[in-house]
Scaffold this active site. Structure first.
Site, PDB file in Angstrom:
ATOM      1  CD  GLN A 129     -27.867 -24.477 -11.671  1.00  0.00           C
ATOM      2  OE1 GLN A 129     -28.737 -24.552 -12.530  1.00  0.00           O
ATOM      3  NE2 GLN A 129     -27.657 -23.379 -10.969  1.00  0.00           N
ATOM      4  N   GLY A 130     -25.611 -29.027 -10.549  1.00  0.00           N
ATOM      5  CA  GLY A 130     -26.142 -30.214  -9.875  1.00  0.00           C
ATOM      6  C   GLY A 130     -27.165 -29.829  -8.826  1.00  0.00           C
ATOM      7  CB  SER A 132     -32.770 -32.291 -10.628  1.00  0.00           C
ATOM      8  OG  SER A 132     -33.253 -31.064 -11.095  1.00  0.00           O
ATOM      9  CB  SER A 164     -27.824 -29.516 -18.823  1.00  0.00           C
ATOM     10  OG  SER A 164     -29.220 -29.577 -18.782  1.00  0.00           O
ATOM     11  CD  GLU A 247     -30.290 -11.596 -18.583  1.00  0.00           C
ATOM     12  OE1 GLU A 247     -29.185 -11.926 -18.976  1.00  0.00           O
ATOM     13  OE2 GLU A 247     -31.227 -11.292 -19.344  1.00  0.00           O
TER      14      GLU A 247
END
Ligand SMILES: Cc1cc2nc3c(=O)[nH]c(=O)nc-3n(C[C@H](O)[C@H](O)[C@H](O)COP(=O)(O)OP(=O)(O)OC[C@H]3O[C@@H](n4cnc5c(N)ncnc54)[C@H](O)[C@@H]3O)c2cc1C
Length: 385
Positions: A129-130, A132, A164, A247
């Site tokens: 996931q891009g 930051s 990550s 969720e």
């Protein structure tokens, strides 16, 4: 406070326990700690992800059509407790399953959902996931990576950081600025990016513990097909805040994890007695253990409040933010206590590792200061400044 769970949930627990006791091996559990520096361990976990996905236990809250079980909130709670106690490793695509998949389920086309979600669940594809950037972390809306429309493509240039699994990823959910003139929250869009495209360079970042779990990712005039956009143009902020309506019990994993860690610490302290006396005989250690135990109990109640809010239409996110900051602080204090009492190298170095990685608990997924700001505004009703 002890809940007594309905009979169906206990049945669900037994089914899960039976499956885990037949399938989960020590090799899989051990691989979890080594995944950041050992390719073989990473592949062991990938194979485990496929096994657990094929059995329908990888994301129980997901709808069945995407490989989940459509589990009720109480079943999700039971799942979090059992999986944590059994030491089931987090999925390789944790961010994908919890954060990216909800947006794909809500905004993706039928073909995107069918092509991307099952492979994400099995870890056939690795996702990152891009969000930051060097100048945009807590203040994500300041992101500068630009996407400029050129014919059927967007041309993307900029840099992401702390991504990550960025260096291992096949796909990236990338947030880009598509309207530099608009107010900052309103000029962002979300793209689903094939990480093998020319112009993408991912450089692993090695952390204090020697692991390379994340990367800095550079986009140098990367041509990304315009149909890779997820959600409407300039509505990326809306996409980023999409949560999975099914969720409900993710917070349960927070207290369950700390309960397991505290129990492990007491076991290790007893096992590592020196000169016939164990650290658990020392009154100051007992006091610190007792304080942590009480804080973990408080955390359990906070998590259950958040889950209950989610089930009854309340603001689950606000209480979950409070629980997240409590969890991070408890983790850091528990790691410090383990290190102080056992010393370096004890228990195969497991506490040394946690002492180093625990610093990330109060940063990743929203820093403690930011989660406290959310608590101040949404729980206490204080003004923004
Ligand atoms: C283990 C880990 C995994 C991560 N994975 C990813 C990932 O996959 N993708 C991704 O995009 N990012 C990822 N991140 C990055 C993470 O989201 C950011 O580190 C986080 O949002 C903080 O941003 P920053 O590091 O730029 O710090 P800053 O935002 O620069 O903050 C610096 C300090 O200032 C404080 N601060 C900032 N603003 C305020 C405010 N308004 N009020 C009070 N205090 C404030 C912060 O709390 C912090 O102490 C990861 C981080 C970690 C540790």
């Amino acid at each position: 406070m002890d809940f007594s769970y309905p009979q169906e949930a206990e049945q669900f627990r037994k089914e899960l326990q039976a499956w885990l006791s037949a399938q989960l091996t020590d090799a899989v559990i051990d691989a979890s700690a080594r995944r950041g520096h050992d390719d073989e361990a990473f592949e062991t976990l990938r194979a485990w992800n496929a096994t657990i996905a094929d059995a329908g236990w990888a994301a129980v809250s997901w709808p069945q059509e995407y490989g989940g079980r459509g589990a009720s909130a109480i079943e999700q709670l039971v799942y979090a407790e059992e999986a944590t106690r059994a030491r089931v490793p987090n999925p390789l695509n944790t961010i994908g399953i919890n954060n990216i998949a909800p947006a794909i389920m809500q905004y993706g086309t039928k073909d995107q959902k069918a092509a991307l979600l099952p492979r994400m669940l099995r870890a056939d594809d690795i996702w990152c996931q891009g969000m930051s950037e060097p100048e945009a972390g807590s203040d994500l809306a300041s992101l500068r990576t630009r996407a400029v429309r050129d014919g059927d493509d967007f041309v993307v240039s900029g840099q992401k950081i702390w991504t990550s699994l960025g260096h291992r990823a096949d796909w990236c959910q990338l947030y880009v600025r598509t309207d530099p003139e608009a107010p900052k929250h309103k000029g962002i869009s979300c793209l689903i990016v094939d990480m093998s495209l020319p112009g993408i360079e991912a450089r692993p970042l090695v952390t204090l513990s020697g692991d390379a779990d994340f990367a800095e990712v550079f986009f140098n005039d990367v041509r990304i097909p315009a149909d890779a956009m997820l959600g409407p143009l300039n509505k990326g902020w809306q996409v980023a805040t999409t949560t999975l309506s099914h969720e409900r019990a993710g917070a349960a994993r927070l207290y369950a994890e700390m309960q397991v860690r505290l129990r492990d610490l007491v076991t290790d302290l007893i096992a590592h007695a020196r000169n016939g006396s164990s650290a658990v005989d020392d009154p100051s250690t007992v006091r610190r253990l007792g304080e942590l135990d009480t804080r973990i109990k408080n955390l359990e109640i906070l998590c259950q409040r958040s889950i209950s809010s989610g089930m009854h239409g309340g603001d689950a996110f606000a209480t979950a933010s409070l629980a997240k900051s409590a969890w991070g602080e408890i983790g850091k204090d528990l790691a410090a206590l383990a290190f102080d009492t056992l010393g370096p190298g004890a228990a195969d170095g497991r506490w040394d590792e946690f002492r180093l990685t625990s610093h990330a608990l109060t940063i990743a997924g929203g820093t403690t200061q930011i989660t406290k700001n959310i608590t101040a505004q949404r729980v206490l009703g204080l003004p923004r400044s």
